[in-house]
Structures are given as structure tokens and as C-alpha cells.
Motif scaffolding. Structure first.
Motif, PDB file in Angstrom:
ATOM      1  N   GLU A 190      53.530  74.083  40.895  1.00 41.60           N
ATOM      2  CA  GLU A 190      52.979  75.442  40.714  1.00 41.60           C
ATOM      3  C   GLU A 190      53.870  76.509  41.352  1.00 41.60           C
ATOM      4  O   GLU A 190      53.531  77.691  41.324  1.00 41.60           O
ATOM      5  CB  GLU A 190      51.567  75.493  41.277  1.00 41.60           C
ATOM      6  N   GLY A 191      54.976  76.088  41.960  1.00 41.23           N
ATOM      7  CA  GLY A 191      55.909  77.033  42.559  1.00 41.23           C
ATOM      8  C   GLY A 191      55.657  77.338  44.020  1.00 41.23           C
ATOM      9  O   GLY A 191      56.396  78.102  44.640  1.00 41.23           O
ATOM     10  N   GLU A 192      54.628  76.761  44.595  1.00 43.37           N
ATOM     11  CA  GLU A 192      54.286  77.010  45.992  1.00 43.37           C
ATOM     12  C   GLU A 192      55.192  76.191  46.922  1.00 43.37           C
ATOM     13  O   GLU A 192      55.430  75.001  46.681  1.00 43.37           O
ATOM     14  CB  GLU A 192      52.821  76.602  46.218  1.00 43.37           C
ATOM     15  N   SER A 193      55.686  76.804  47.974  1.00 43.12           N
ATOM     16  CA  SER A 193      56.480  76.076  48.963  1.00 43.12           C
ATOM     17  C   SER A 193      55.569  75.170  49.780  1.00 43.12           C
ATOM     18  O   SER A 193      54.567  75.623  50.339  1.00 43.12           O
ATOM     19  CB  SER A 193      57.211  77.035  49.896  1.00 43.12           C
ATOM     20  N   VAL A 194      55.923  73.899  49.818  1.00 40.93           N
ATOM     21  CA  VAL A 194      55.242  72.929  50.673  1.00 40.93           C
ATOM     22  C   VAL A 194      56.256  72.325  51.650  1.00 40.93           C
ATOM     23  O   VAL A 194      56.023  71.284  52.253  1.00 40.93           O
ATOM     24  CB  VAL A 194      54.528  71.844  49.837  1.00 40.93           C
ATOM     25  N   ASP A 195      57.367  73.024  51.795  1.00 40.95           N
ATOM     26  CA  ASP A 195      58.473  72.565  52.619  1.00 40.95           C
ATOM     27  C   ASP A 195      58.043  72.321  54.066  1.00 40.95           C
ATOM     28  O   ASP A 195      58.398  71.298  54.655  1.00 40.95           O
ATOM     29  CB  ASP A 195      59.614  73.589  52.566  1.00 40.95           C
ATOM     30  N   ALA A 196      57.281  73.241  54.643  1.00 40.08           N
ATOM     31  CA  ALA A 196      56.875  73.092  56.043  1.00 40.08           C
ATOM     32  C   ALA A 196      56.055  71.823  56.231  1.00 40.08           C
ATOM     33  O   ALA A 196      56.246  71.100  57.222  1.00 40.08           O
ATOM     34  CB  ALA A 196      56.093  74.317  56.511  1.00 40.08           C
ATOM     35  N   ALA A 197      55.163  71.518  55.303  1.00 39.83           N
ATOM     36  CA  ALA A 197      54.344  70.306  55.406  1.00 39.83           C
ATOM     37  C   ALA A 197      55.217  69.056  55.307  1.00 39.83           C
ATOM     38  O   ALA A 197      55.007  68.077  56.044  1.00 39.83           O
ATOM     39  CB  ALA A 197      53.266  70.290  54.325  1.00 39.83           C
ATOM     40  N   PHE A 198      56.203  69.063  54.417  1.00 36.24           N
ATOM     41  CA  PHE A 198      57.095  67.914  54.279  1.00 36.24           C
ATOM     42  C   PHE A 198      57.905  67.703  55.549  1.00 36.24           C
ATOM     43  O   PHE A 198      58.078  66.565  56.003  1.00 36.24           O
ATOM     44  CB  PHE A 198      58.010  68.096  53.069  1.00 36.24           C
ATOM     45  N   ARG A 199      58.396  68.773  56.136  1.00 38.43           N
ATOM     46  CA  ARG A 199      59.207  68.652  57.353  1.00 38.43           C
ATOM     47  C   ARG A 199      58.343  68.267  58.561  1.00 38.43           C
ATOM     48  O   ARG A 199      58.743  67.439  59.385  1.00 38.43           O
ATOM     49  CB  ARG A 199      59.987  69.934  57.596  1.00 38.43           C
ATOM     50  N   ARG A 200      57.150  68.835  58.636  1.00 41.20           N
ATOM     51  CA  ARG A 200      56.209  68.467  59.706  1.00 41.20           C
ATOM     52  C   ARG A 200      55.842  66.980  59.574  1.00 41.20           C
ATOM     53  O   ARG A 200      55.789  66.250  60.562  1.00 41.20           O
ATOM     54  CB  ARG A 200      54.963  69.359  59.600  1.00 41.20           C
TER      55      ARG A 200
ATOM     56  N   GLY B  21      51.974  65.169  57.142  1.00 42.92           N
ATOM     57  CA  GLY B  21      52.251  66.600  57.178  1.00 42.92           C
ATOM     58  C   GLY B  21      51.056  67.460  56.807  1.00 42.92           C
ATOM     59  O   GLY B  21      51.147  68.686  56.791  1.00 42.92           O
ATOM     60  N   GLY B  22      49.929  66.815  56.469  1.00 39.56           N
ATOM     61  CA  GLY B  22      48.708  67.555  56.164  1.00 39.56           C
ATOM     62  C   GLY B  22      48.422  67.749  54.693  1.00 39.56           C
ATOM     63  O   GLY B  22      47.462  68.441  54.336  1.00 39.56           O
ATOM     64  N   LEU B  23      49.231  67.144  53.822  1.00 39.52           N
ATOM     65  CA  LEU B  23      48.970  67.277  52.384  1.00 39.52           C
ATOM     66  C   LEU B  23      47.848  66.338  51.971  1.00 39.52           C
ATOM     67  O   LEU B  23      47.676  65.256  52.533  1.00 39.52           O
ATOM     68  CB  LEU B  23      50.249  66.980  51.595  1.00 39.52           C
ATOM     69  N   THR B  24      47.088  66.754  50.982  1.00 41.72           N
ATOM     70  CA  THR B  24      45.938  65.977  50.528  1.00 41.72           C
ATOM     71  C   THR B  24      46.364  64.931  49.504  1.00 41.72           C
ATOM     72  O   THR B  24      47.440  64.993  48.923  1.00 41.72           O
ATOM     73  CB  THR B  24      44.888  66.892  49.877  1.00 41.72           C
ATOM     74  N   THR B  25      45.481  63.986  49.279  1.00 43.01           N
ATOM     75  CA  THR B  25      45.639  62.986  48.219  1.00 43.01           C
ATOM     76  C   THR B  25      44.385  63.063  47.374  1.00 43.01           C
ATOM     77  O   THR B  25      43.300  62.854  47.909  1.00 43.01           O
ATOM     78  CB  THR B  25      45.787  61.578  48.818  1.00 43.01           C
ATOM     79  N   PRO B  26      44.529  63.383  46.082  1.00 41.80           N
ATOM     80  CA  PRO B  26      45.758  63.741  45.367  1.00 41.80           C
ATOM     81  C   PRO B  26      46.242  65.148  45.723  1.00 41.80           C
ATOM     82  O   PRO B  26      45.548  65.910  46.387  1.00 41.80           O
ATOM     83  CB  PRO B  26      45.351  63.655  43.903  1.00 41.80           C
ATOM     84  N   ARG B  27      47.452  65.459  45.225  1.00 40.71           N
ATOM     85  CA  ARG B  27      48.058  66.768  45.460  1.00 40.71           C
ATOM     86  C   ARG B  27      48.959  67.101  44.277  1.00 40.71           C
ATOM     87  O   ARG B  27      49.329  66.227  43.497  1.00 40.71           O
ATOM     88  CB  ARG B  27      48.855  66.778  46.766  1.00 40.71           C
ATOM     89  N   VAL B  28      49.316  68.353  44.157  1.00 38.94           N
ATOM     90  CA  VAL B  28      50.215  68.795  43.093  1.00 38.94           C
ATOM     91  C   VAL B  28      51.589  68.163  43.353  1.00 38.94           C
ATOM     92  O   VAL B  28      52.071  68.189  44.490  1.00 38.94           O
ATOM     93  CB  VAL B  28      50.312  70.337  43.068  1.00 38.94           C
ATOM     94  N   PRO B  29      52.231  67.582  42.331  1.00 41.79           N
ATOM     95  CA  PRO B  29      53.555  66.988  42.533  1.00 41.79           C
ATOM     96  C   PRO B  29      54.540  68.009  43.087  1.00 41.79           C
ATOM     97  O   PRO B  29      54.463  69.196  42.779  1.00 41.79           O
ATOM     98  CB  PRO B  29      53.986  66.552  41.135  1.00 41.79           C
ATOM     99  N   ALA B  30      55.476  67.515  43.890  1.00 40.78           N
ATOM    100  CA  ALA B  30      56.482  68.374  44.500  1.00 40.78           C
ATOM    101  C   ALA B  30      57.864  67.763  44.307  1.00 40.78           C
ATOM    102  O   ALA B  30      58.006  66.543  44.183  1.00 40.78           O
ATOM    103  CB  ALA B  30      56.192  68.551  45.991  1.00 40.78           C
ATOM    104  N   GLU B  31      58.861  68.624  44.285  1.00 45.82           N
ATOM    105  CA  GLU B  31      60.256  68.217  44.201  1.00 45.82           C
ATOM    106  C   GLU B  31      61.079  69.168  45.057  1.00 45.82           C
ATOM    107  O   GLU B  31      60.620  70.258  45.412  1.00 45.82           O
ATOM    108  CB  GLU B  31      60.761  68.244  42.750  1.00 45.82           C
ATOM    109  N   ILE B  32      62.287  68.755  45.376  1.00 50.35           N
ATOM    110  CA  ILE B  32      63.188  69.613  46.144  1.00 50.35           C
ATOM    111  C   ILE B  32      63.893  70.554  45.178  1.00 50.35           C
ATOM    112  O   ILE B  32      64.549  70.111  44.235  1.00 50.35           O
ATOM    113  CB  ILE B  32      64.186  68.775  46.959  1.00 50.35           C
ATOM    114  N   VAL B  33      63.690  71.840  45.395  1.00 47.56           N
ATOM    115  CA  VAL B  33      64.250  72.889  44.538  1.00 47.56           C
ATOM    116  C   VAL B  33      65.195  73.726  45.407  1.00 47.56           C
ATOM    117  O   VAL B  33      64.749  74.446  46.296  1.00 47.56           O
ATOM    118  CB  VAL B  33      63.125  73.786  43.955  1.00 47.56           C
TER     119      VAL B  33
END
Length: 147
Positions: free
Chosen positions: A64-74, A44-56
Motif C-alpha cells: 500500500e506504499g506505507e513505510s514499515v521500515d522501522a518495524a523491520f529494523r526493530r 518488530g510489532g507487525l501483525t499476522t496476517p499483514r500487508v506484504p512488504a518488499e524493500i523499495v
């Protein structure tokens, strides 16, 4: 059997913290099967390493509160396309608790390590498309792979 496997479980360095989740016993159990490594987050284009993410509340957000939803779905769609390019898969063995690959249990979105029932974005997509998903922590996995 052709099996999609979370790439981090195979030792690929694609985990959010720059590491992997290598499971030597899983790699051994996969012998004799065709393995299709996938990492929806990287796809989906996310880097390694990256800020941890969870489903909110249904949306993937990083700590950090940033939406990364589009990258996860892509990335979930790209992983699906990779599976299809390999000839389709009969099963997916996925990384537990992940917002992408979690099967049955994921983190609750508070970044406190609290687990709740649910599936990650990629696991949900696979189930919707009829692909059985199993967590790498499932005690029945050796029996499933022996079939």
C-alpha cells in the motif's frame, strides 16, 4: 550447533498471509541441533496476517506504499537479542526472498514477483555481525547441517 531459524520454516503461523512455510525436511535435519526460532517481522510489532512488504530503494514498504521500515529494523534487533539471550548462534537458516530474512535474493520492490540479488534486513544485520546465513532453499543446507 546453535542455529537461529526463521520461525515460519518451523511451522509457526507468522507469515504475512497468516500461514507458515513449514519445511518438514528442515525440521528433521535440525534434529540434534539447538534451534532458536525467530520472526523479525513479528518481533518488530507487525501483525499476522499483514500487508506484504518488499524493500523499495533501501526502505521496507508494504504494497500500500506505507513505510514499515522501522518495524523491520526493530524486529531484526529484537531477533538478534533473542539469539544472544539463547547464548548466541553459530548459523542462521532463513526464509528465502523475504524482506527480513532473504539471503542472496529478495523481491525487487515492485510487488511483481521479480527477484534481484540482495539480502533482507535481518540477514544483513546478521552478516554484519559475523553470523553465517543460509537460505532454506540452499542445496548445500543438508551438508551444512550435517557438520
Amino acid at each position: 550447533m546453535r542455529i537461529a531459524v526463521s520461525a515460519c520454516l518451523l511451522g509457526e503461523t507468522c507469515k504475512y498471509n497468516g500461514g507458515n512455510n513449514l519445511r518438514p525436511e528442515l525440521v528433521e535435519a535440525l534434529q540434534g541441533h539447538e534451534v532458536v526460532p525467530v520472526c523479525p517481522e513479528v518481533f518488530g510489532g507487525l501483525t499476522t496476517p499483514r500487508v506484504p512488504a518488499e524493500i523499495v530503494q533501501g526502505e521496507v514498504r508494504n504494497r500500500e506504499g506505507e513505510s514499515v521500515d522501522a518495524a523491520f529494523r526493530r524486529g531484526a534487533e529484537a531477533a538478534w537479542e533473542r539469539m544472544q539471550a539463547a547464548g548466541g548462534c553459530d548459523l542462521a537458516v532463513l526464509q528465502p526472498r523475504s524482506p527480513s530474512c532473504g539471503v542472496g535474493t529478495i523481491y525487487d520492490g515492485t510487488f511483481t514477483g521479480t527477484l534481484v540479488p540482495g539480502d533482507g534486513i535481518f540477514a544483513t544485520l546478521l552478516r554484519e555481525r559475523g553470523i553465517p546465513c543460509v537460505s532454506a532453499d540452499d542445496p548445500a543446507l543438508p551438508v551444512i547441517l550435517a557438520k
